[in-house]
Design an enzyme around this catalytic site. Structure first.
Site, PDB file in Angstrom:
ATOM      1  N   ARG A  62       0.823  -1.211   0.000  1.00 11.41           N
ATOM      2  CA  ARG A  62       0.000   0.000   0.000  1.00 11.41           C
ATOM      3  C   ARG A  62       0.860   1.264   0.000  1.00 11.41           C
ATOM      4  O   ARG A  62       0.501   2.269  -0.630  1.00 11.41           O
ATOM      5  CB  ARG A  62      -0.906  -0.025   1.230  1.00 11.41           C
ATOM      6  CG  ARG A  62      -2.016   1.006   1.219  1.00 11.41           C
ATOM      7  CD  ARG A  62      -3.028   0.720   2.304  1.00 11.41           C
ATOM      8  NE  ARG A  62      -3.989   1.817   2.409  1.00 11.41           N
ATOM      9  CZ  ARG A  62      -4.287   2.457   3.534  1.00 11.41           C
ATOM     10  NH1 ARG A  62      -3.682   2.108   4.661  1.00 11.41           N
ATOM     11  NH2 ARG A  62      -5.167   3.426   3.555  1.00 11.41           N
ATOM     12  N   HIS A  66       0.266   4.292  -2.615  1.00 13.32           N
ATOM     13  CA  HIS A  66      -0.053   5.644  -2.141  1.00 13.32           C
ATOM     14  C   HIS A  66       1.060   6.630  -2.495  1.00 13.32           C
ATOM     15  O   HIS A  66       0.808   7.825  -2.602  1.00 13.32           O
ATOM     16  CB  HIS A  66      -0.302   5.636  -0.633  1.00 13.32           C
ATOM     17  CG  HIS A  66      -1.682   5.185  -0.283  1.00 13.32           C
ATOM     18  ND1 HIS A  66      -2.534   5.904   0.517  1.00 13.32           N
ATOM     19  CD2 HIS A  66      -2.366   4.065  -0.629  1.00 13.32           C
ATOM     20  CE1 HIS A  66      -3.685   5.265   0.641  1.00 13.32           C
ATOM     21  NE2 HIS A  66      -3.603   4.132  -0.033  1.00 13.32           N
ATOM     22  N   GLU A  88       2.004  14.561   2.978  1.00 11.75           N
ATOM     23  CA  GLU A  88       1.044  13.541   2.553  1.00 11.75           C
ATOM     24  C   GLU A  88       0.742  12.548   3.668  1.00 11.75           C
ATOM     25  O   GLU A  88      -0.383  12.063   3.816  1.00 11.75           O
ATOM     26  CB  GLU A  88       1.595  12.763   1.348  1.00 11.75           C
ATOM     27  CG  GLU A  88       1.758  13.565   0.089  1.00 11.75           C
ATOM     28  CD  GLU A  88       2.480  12.766  -0.992  1.00 11.75           C
ATOM     29  OE1 GLU A  88       2.389  11.521  -0.977  1.00 11.75           O
ATOM     30  OE2 GLU A  88       3.124  13.382  -1.861  1.00 11.75           O
ATOM     31  N   ASN A  94      -4.055   8.605   4.576  1.00 17.36           N
ATOM     32  CA  ASN A  94      -2.763   7.953   4.825  1.00 17.36           C
ATOM     33  C   ASN A  94      -2.479   7.660   6.296  1.00 17.36           C
ATOM     34  O   ASN A  94      -1.432   7.098   6.618  1.00 17.36           O
ATOM     35  CB  ASN A  94      -1.624   8.820   4.272  1.00 17.36           C
ATOM     36  CG  ASN A  94      -1.536   8.768   2.764  1.00 17.36           C
ATOM     37  OD1 ASN A  94      -1.971   7.805   2.139  1.00 17.36           O
ATOM     38  ND2 ASN A  94      -0.966   9.814   2.168  1.00 17.36           N
ATOM     39  N   HIS A 191      -5.981  -6.097  -2.888  1.00 18.36           N
ATOM     40  CA  HIS A 191      -6.805  -6.215  -1.691  1.00 18.36           C
ATOM     41  C   HIS A 191      -7.022  -7.664  -1.284  1.00 18.36           C
ATOM     42  O   HIS A 191      -7.829  -7.936  -0.391  1.00 18.36           O
ATOM     43  CB  HIS A 191      -8.146  -5.502  -1.895  1.00 18.36           C
ATOM     44  CG  HIS A 191      -8.056  -4.020  -1.744  1.00 18.36           C
ATOM     45  ND1 HIS A 191      -9.110  -3.173  -1.929  1.00 18.36           N
ATOM     46  CD2 HIS A 191      -7.003  -3.221  -1.416  1.00 18.36           C
ATOM     47  CE1 HIS A 191      -8.730  -1.922  -1.725  1.00 18.36           C
ATOM     48  NE2 HIS A 191      -7.444  -1.922  -1.413  1.00 18.36           N
ATOM     49  N   ASP A 241     -10.159 -10.341   2.461  1.00 18.54           N
ATOM     50  CA  ASP A 241     -10.625 -11.644   2.004  1.00 18.54           C
ATOM     51  C   ASP A 241     -10.242 -12.664   3.068  1.00 18.54           C
ATOM     52  O   ASP A 241      -9.782 -12.292   4.150  1.00 18.54           O
ATOM     53  CB  ASP A 241     -10.119 -11.996   0.593  1.00 18.54           C
ATOM     54  CG  ASP A 241      -8.643 -12.372   0.523  1.00 18.54           C
ATOM     55  OD1 ASP A 241      -7.989 -12.513   1.580  1.00 18.54           O
ATOM     56  OD2 ASP A 241      -8.128 -12.538  -0.590  1.00 18.54           O
TER      57      ASP A 241
END
Length: 321
Positions: A62, A66, A88, A94, A191, A241
């Site tokens: 991630r 990002h 950021e 974030n 994901h 999941d």
């Protein structure tokens, strides 16, 4: 299953690079910038941290996303805020990012042997690749030579895709960064790792005014599971999941069963232009792996800084003075 992709199509030919500015597969083994153990140092650092905390797989991946989706792959997401500038890292989108210590440790080790050579942006890209591999996903070679940016502003994160976007919005958001619909769907497959906080999906469980209208795209029994999760508060986490720390295609199987946690995930199965892609990756994990690594290599070249626009930071958390 391990699939290795090496792209040798490069205008800077002569040693195994790719066609984006000065990025090359062999960047750290060429004369003048020798740091041949760069990949090994990052890989060992990632492996060490994952042995202690396997849940860092998703955060490392991630971090790369990002970083690249905002102002390009320049390690701007690593910069700390100062009194003069909100970076950021402090954007609401974030605040849940983790894994910074992995990047810091790899950078410290590299600075001992190759001071001022390996950029933080390259370390982020390598760490994401290695995290995917250690989680059972494909291994892919990536070109290196990215430069670290000197800008990191909270307002730039407005372009990060929201978990409330529908399939058309996602196609447009990723399209604005040069990705096809297929690449957007396969990157969403990331994901298969990690979790989401209740605050990111609770709007699917009830409508306004306390009417408790459940999102019709979600399985009713799974909605009950999510409701129980959210009963413990907005910060409670739900796995995206059934295999939180394993890189596989279970995410796409979940979407077929209407068990996508985020609206932006389940919409891929609801959308007419994306459902076929979801079905294809649910049926064929090898195809998912192959397309994922191609999309990751492409993502890793987003808006790479020219030499004159960037630097190699001594400390990943701050620009060079």
């Amino acid at each position: 299953m391990v699939i290795v992709v090496m792209n040798h199509n490069n205008k800077n030919n002569g040693g195994g690079g790719v066609g984006v500015d000065d990025l090359r597969m062999d960047y750290y083994v060429t004369a003048g910038r020798r740091c041949p153990l760069a990949d090994l140092v990052v890989r060992n650092t990632v492996n060490s941290h994952l042995q202690d905390d396997p849940t860092l797989v998703a955060p490392l991946l991630r971090l790369h996303f990002h970083d690249c989706f905002v102002q390009g792959c320049d390690a701007s997401v690593l910069i700390d805020s100062t009194e003069e500038n909100k970076a950021e890292k402090d954007s609401p989108a974030n605040l849940s990012l983790r894994g910074f210590q992995v990047i810091d440790e790899a950078k410290e080790e590299l600075e001992k042997g190759c001071p001022g050579v390996v950029s933080c942006a390259d370390i982020v890209a390598m760490a994401a690749r290695d995290a995917v591999f250690f989680a059972g996903g494909p291994y892919y070679e990536i070109p290196k030579g990215r430069k670290d940016g000197r800008r990191s502003r909270i307002e730039d994160t407005i372009n990060l895709p929201s978990p409330t976007l529908n399939s058309s919005d996602l196609i447009a958001a990723f399209g604005s960064r040069g990705f096809t619909t297929q690449e957007m769907v396969v990157l969403s497959g990331a994901h298969t790792l990690g979790t989401a906080r209740c605050a990111s999906f609770k709007q699917r469980l009830s409508g306004s005014g306390g009417t408790h209208e459940v999102d019709p795209t979600i399985d009713s029994r799974f909605a009950e599971v999510l409701s129980r999760t959210c009963s413990a508060g907005d910060s409670t986490e739900q796995t995206l999941d059934s295999t939180r720390n394993e890189f596989d295609n279970d995410y796409f199987n979940a979407l077929q069963g209407k068990r996508g946690v985020l609206f932006s995930d389940q919409t891929l199965f609801a959308g007419p232009t994306t459902r076929g892609l979801v079905n294809g990756y649910a049926m064929n994990q090898a195809l998912f792996f192959y397309h994922f690594q191609l999309a990751m290599v492409k993502m890793g070249t987003l808006d790479v800084k020219e030499k004159s626009q960037g630097e190699v930071r001594r400390n990943c958390r701050a620009v060079n003075s």
